[in-house]
Design an enzyme around this catalytic site. Structure first.
Site, PDB file in Angstrom:
ATOM      1  N   GLU A  89       6.804   5.224  -8.118  1.00  0.00           N
ATOM      2  CA  GLU A  89       5.822   6.316  -7.120  1.00  0.00           C
ATOM      3  C   GLU A  89       6.110   7.734  -7.600  1.00  0.00           C
ATOM      4  O   GLU A  89       6.584   8.483  -6.588  1.00  0.00           O
ATOM      5  CB  GLU A  89       6.471   6.104  -5.774  1.00  0.00           C
ATOM      6  CG  GLU A  89       5.836   4.640  -5.026  1.00  0.00           C
ATOM      7  CD  GLU A  89       6.549   4.527  -3.697  1.00  0.00           C
ATOM      8  OE1 GLU A  89       5.454   3.996  -2.986  1.00  0.00           O
ATOM      9  OE2 GLU A  89       7.406   4.941  -3.340  1.00  0.00           O
ATOM     10  N   GLU A 122       2.966  -2.516  -3.741  1.00  0.00           N
ATOM     11  CA  GLU A 122       3.624  -2.652  -2.209  1.00  0.00           C
ATOM     12  C   GLU A 122       2.542  -2.923  -0.992  1.00  0.00           C
ATOM     13  O   GLU A 122       1.953  -1.642  -0.442  1.00  0.00           O
ATOM     14  CB  GLU A 122       4.501  -1.447  -2.117  1.00  0.00           C
ATOM     15  CG  GLU A 122       5.466  -1.607  -3.360  1.00  0.00           C
ATOM     16  CD  GLU A 122       6.430  -0.141  -3.012  1.00  0.00           C
ATOM     17  OE1 GLU A 122       6.509   0.223  -1.852  1.00  0.00           O
ATOM     18  OE2 GLU A 122       7.605   0.135  -3.933  1.00  0.00           O
TER      19      GLU A 122
END
Length: 625
Positions: A152, A228
């Site tokens: 991320e 995710e």
């Protein structure tokens, strides 16, 4: 052996399209004896793959000192035995609601950038770690299909030189399977976090079609994947327990699959933040510059499998959805692990003062011009005792711990005088000249997400008396891993009659070892060990009310228990053992973190879990009482 590649529209296994139905299960949050059961539960839910992060700080607590790096390899072997493929996300930053996002506290340079000092350490770590991953890639007969570059990154930075360097290092160390990145479905996040020529994936909890539309603006070709899928969420100390409706989560999963995408459930099974490894967030909206929000010990995450690995309603809803994408009948659901046979009260018969514990297990004490940080004292998880004498003669003035991170129990001339926090760093009563001030400062978890990740712990801005800095500060650290070698060097005495902060030692008699919870009624904040295994932090502010005790930790008959209480009864510290011998005194600072009422500590109780699905089955459904 096989070949796994990234096609124009699909993942390809030996040239044939394949959809990844993956679930996150972190090997470091589950006892190794329980891996097989948890992996079998993933298969029974309808998954064909498991995903795990790798926490660098767990495996290298000090520079060049490695701790069980081979655990990752053993977990990947277990995944293969369970019939699952694997996705590995080695970071070096992992977020994961884990202490400092997985980065060691001792790292030099500017983390998560092209900084040379930092990258040299990353390259050295990857050289060691890839020995567990590279031989287990699918093209060598193992289960590993893909390896992630950073994590991320678009939510943090935009250093493309850094990301490309990481990708090149992974290739140089032998990674031959596809690399990928994962980011939020925002233009700036995908722009900052992706790497040309490397698969980009997205992370989200709902509105799959919109998320994939954003991804397609950046990557017109390549398989779609939600790396995710946030099917639950995590909890903070002092906050509310977070849950997600199983039907809503199942509908969101169905939408992902209807888009033709692959998915990774985050989390399929959350597990537990044993040994104080829970991280922390910052409030304050998008910039995450607000109040510290430390994460609880349980990483139940409201996942399909609860903290004990038992199927929840969400498991059955997901299994129904995933069955429609299976190649055949799903495997039978493995039986639930055996629970504790009978409840038992812990008999705590010995006690040692905080000073005695620090003397036996702490680091060296030295004097400093200004308070050193935890990092300067090489303390990752634990506490630091600071001590300073206020010069005199002078009048009574306010005492302020500037830049306090995170919580301090303060004594003035041996008398408890308050519990201070970052938001309330000033003592309620002024302090006179000549006073000796002790400040026992505890880290509640380093920030794992946002621009303030990596910030130091301790008294980071000095001790102020009125406007004047105080110098000649003595400091001594106590790391939690100092208890790994046992407490034989600690001089124990009898337990104080009215309760006191310090280290308690006792036993509990177990009949029918199995999964259990430990209740600590009336205790305020600290850590518990059973048979030398650190169960994690307890804290009366809730919402977590019990600590999970994995069945493999217990043994038939006598089990040794240690309770390290940092604050004392009533949510109030008690007098220093150098003062009046442990009688309650003083009061907290009024913070929501200072304590939880007027209940005196009662003996801890080891009990079996409530059946899954019952109203009180969730260990974070209330607060300690």
């Amino acid at each position: 052996m096989g070949e796994f590649t990234v096609g124009d529209t699909d993942f390809l296994l030996d040239g044939r399209p394949v959809r990844l139905l993956s679930g996150a299960l972190h090997y470091f949050r589950v006892r190794e004896e329980q891996w097989g059961h948890r992996l079998g539960m993933l298969r029974a839910m309808g998954l064909n793959c498991v995903e795990t992060y790798v926490p660098w700080n767990l495996h290298e607590p000090r520079p060049g000192v490695f701790r069980d790096v081979r655990a990752l390899g053993r977990f990947l072997d277990a995944a293969r035995e369970a019939g699952l493929w694997a996705i590995v996300r080695p970071g070096p930053y992992i977020c994961a609601e884990w202490e400092n996002g997985g980065l060691p506290h001792w790292l030099p340079g500017r983390a998560r950038t092209r900084d040379g000092e930092y990258l040299r350490e990353v390259e050295r770590w990857f050289r060691r770690l890839m020995g567990e991953i590279v031989p287990r890639q699918i093209d060598r007969g193992g289960p590993v299909l893909m390896v992630q570059v950073e994590n991320e990154y678009g939510s943090y930075g935009s250093d493309r030189v850094y990301l490309r360097r990481l990708a090149d290092v992974l290739r140089a160390e032998g990674v031959s399977v596809p690399l990928f990145t994962s980011d939020g479905p925002e233009d700036h996040m995908l722009g900052g976090g992706s790497v040309p020529g490397v698969l980009a994936t997205v992370n989200f909890g709902s509105r799959a079609r919109e998320a994939f539309e954003v991804l397609r603006r950046h990557r017109p070709e390549g398989p779609l994947m939600c790396m995710e899928f946030w099917c639950g969420w995590f909890d903070h100390w002092g906050g509310e327990h977070v849950v997600r409706d199983p039907g809503d989560a199942a509908d969101a999963l169905r939408e992902i699959l209807e888009c033709g995408a692959s998915v990774n459930l985050y989390m399929a099974h959350g597990g537990t933040n044993f040994a104080g490894w829970a991280g922390a967030n910052r409030g304050g909206g998008a910039l995450h510059e607000g109040t510290l929000e430390p994460d609880v010990t349980s990483y139940d995450y409201d996942a399909p499998l609860d903290e004990l690995g038992r199927p929840t309603e969400k498991f059955w809803r997901f299994r129904e959805v995933l069955a429609g994408y299976a190649q055949g009948p799903l495997p039978d659901v493995p039986p639930v692990p055996a629970p504790l046979g009978a409840s038992a009260v812990v008999d705590l018969r010995e006690w040692a003062s905080p000073h005695a514990v620090l003397e036996a297990l702490g680091g060296p004490e030295e004097e400093y011009a200004v308070p050193p940080t935890f990092e300067e004292l090489d303390v990752d998880r634990g506490l630091v005792r600071y001590e300073v004498t206020v010069p005199g003669p002078r009048g009574r003035y306010p005492l302020l711990l500037r830049g306090l991170r995170d919580l301090a129990v303060v004594y003035v001339d041996g008398v408890a005088s308050g519990v201070l926090t970052e938001d309330e760093p000033r003592l309620g009563e002024p302090v006179a000249g000549g006073a000796r001030v002790e400040m026992w400062v505890e880290s509640l978890g380093r920030v794992n997400y946002g621009p303030r990740s990596g910030e130091p712990k301790g008294i980071t801005g000095g001790v102020l008396h009125e406007r004047q800095y105080l110098h000649g500060v003595r400091a001594r650290g106590l790391r939690l891993d100092a208890f790994d070698g046992g407490v034989g060097a600690v001089p124990f005495t009898g337990v104080p009659g009215e309760g006191a902060r310090g280290l308690y030692r006792g036993t509990v008699e177990v009949r029918g070892a199995g999964d259990a919870f430990l209740d600590l009624p009336g205790w305020t904040r600290g850590f518990v060990w059973i048979n030398g295994f650190n169960l994690g932090r307890y804290w009366s502010v809730g919402p977590q009310r019990s600590l999970y005790v994995p069945g493999p930790v217990l043994r038939e008959g006598v089990n040794e228990v240690w309770v390290l209480e940092f604050q004392g009864p009533d949510g109030e510290p008690v007098e220093s053992d150098e003062g009046s011998g442990g009688r309650p005194a003083g009061s907290g600072a009024g913070s929501a973190w200072s304590g939880a009422g007027s209940v005196r500590p009662m003996p801890p109780v080891l009990r079996g879990p409530v059946p899954a699905g019952a109203p009180d089955a969730d260990p974070v459904a209330g607060s300690l009482s």
